[in-house]
Write a protein that holds these residues in place. Structure first.
Motif, mmCIF file in Angstrom:
data_model
loop_
_atom_site.group_PDB
_atom_site.id
_atom_site.type_symbol
_atom_site.label_atom_id
_atom_site.label_comp_id
_atom_site.label_asym_id
_atom_site.label_seq_id
_atom_site.Cartn_x
_atom_site.Cartn_y
_atom_site.Cartn_z
ATOM 1 N N VAL A 188 -2.107 -3.938 3.273
ATOM 2 C CA VAL A 188 -1.235 -3.830 4.445
ATOM 3 C C VAL A 188 0.033 -4.633 4.184
ATOM 4 N N PRO A 189 1.176 -4.106 4.605
ATOM 5 C CA PRO A 189 2.423 -4.858 4.427
ATOM 6 C C PRO A 189 2.717 -5.740 5.640
ATOM 7 N N THR A 190 3.228 -6.919 5.378
ATOM 8 C CA THR A 190 3.728 -7.771 6.458
ATOM 9 C C THR A 190 5.145 -7.314 6.789
ATOM 10 N N LYS A 191 5.700 -7.822 7.874
ATOM 11 C CA LYS A 191 7.074 -7.467 8.247
ATOM 12 C C LYS A 191 8.079 -7.916 7.192
ATOM 13 N N ARG A 192 7.742 -8.979 6.449
ATOM 14 C CA ARG A 192 8.656 -9.435 5.398
ATOM 15 C C ARG A 192 8.459 -8.671 4.097
ATOM 16 N N GLY A 193 7.486 -7.713 4.072
ATOM 17 C CA GLY A 193 7.309 -6.826 2.932
ATOM 18 C C GLY A 193 6.191 -7.178 1.977
ATOM 19 N N VAL A 194 5.547 -8.315 2.154
ATOM 20 C CA VAL A 194 4.471 -8.740 1.257
ATOM 21 C C VAL A 194 3.227 -7.885 1.496
ATOM 22 N N LEU A 195 2.622 -7.397 0.416
ATOM 23 C CA LEU A 195 1.382 -6.631 0.532
ATOM 24 C C LEU A 195 0.187 -7.573 0.490
ATOM 25 N N LEU A 196 -0.651 -7.481 1.519
ATOM 26 C CA LEU A 196 -1.878 -8.277 1.594
ATOM 27 C C LEU A 196 -3.063 -7.366 1.339
ATOM 28 N N LYS A 197 -4.090 -7.893 0.676
ATOM 29 C CA LYS A 197 -5.274 -7.102 0.340
ATOM 30 C C LYS A 197 -6.392 -7.356 1.332
ATOM 31 N N GLY A 198 -7.129 -6.295 1.623
ATOM 32 C CA GLY A 198 -8.277 -6.397 2.511
ATOM 33 C C GLY A 198 -9.339 -5.401 2.104
ATOM 34 N N ALA A 199 -10.426 -5.401 2.846
ATOM 35 C CA ALA A 199 -11.504 -4.444 2.624
ATOM 36 C C ALA A 199 -12.103 -4.079 3.970
ATOM 37 N N LEU A 200 -12.435 -2.802 4.114
ATOM 38 C CA LEU A 200 -13.048 -2.317 5.336
ATOM 39 C C LEU A 200 -14.479 -1.894 5.037
ATOM 40 N N PHE A 201 -15.389 -2.396 5.834
ATOM 41 C CA PHE A 201 -16.793 -2.011 5.764
ATOM 42 C C PHE A 201 -17.055 -1.135 6.982
#
Length: 126
Positions: A21-34
């Motif tokens: 997911v991107p933050t408003k400042r453009g950084v991509l953060l990683k996650g996982a959905l179960f």
């Protein structure tokens, strides 16, 4: 099944689905959905429409803490969805893409700005 580099995840029944997911400042953060499974009993009353969101603290991430796998698996077995999200301080220092400026950016606890934490949270809520 996603294999953890330190812990045996072969007994898990819910496969985590990685995403960014991107933050408003453009950084991509990683996650996982179960994604929660649906059981016969839940089908009768309707699958709960509940998503638990867990965001890491400083240095909390999939590589060093298998707890997130087991929480996602347990909740998923009971029909609940679980989103695990890493924030900018999930590691000491790591490269990520900044889609706003189109360049690699270093993020991590080494240069954390607590004022940006709201943006990390918003990225997962949106």
């Amino acid at each position: 099944m996603v294999n953890h580099r330190y812990f045996d995840t072969s007994t898990l029944t819910i496969e985590p689905m990685p995403f960014e997911v991107p933050t408003k400042r453009g950084v991509l953060l990683k996650g996982a959905l179960f994604k929660g499974i649906s059981t016969v009993e839940m089908d009768k009353i309707g699958r709960p429409n509940v998503l638990f969101i867990c965001l890491t603290g400083i240095h909390g991430n999939f590589e060093t803490n298998p707890m997130y796998y087991y929480i996602g698996d347990l909740l998923g077995q009971h029909g609940f969805d679980f989103c695990y999200g890493q924030t900018c301080d999930a590691y000491n220092k790591m490269e990520t893409m900044n889609i706003r400026i189109g360049a690699v950016e270093m993020i991590g606890s080494f240069n954390e700005d607590f004022h940006q934490m709201d943006e990390d949270i918003d990225a997962y809520l949106e």
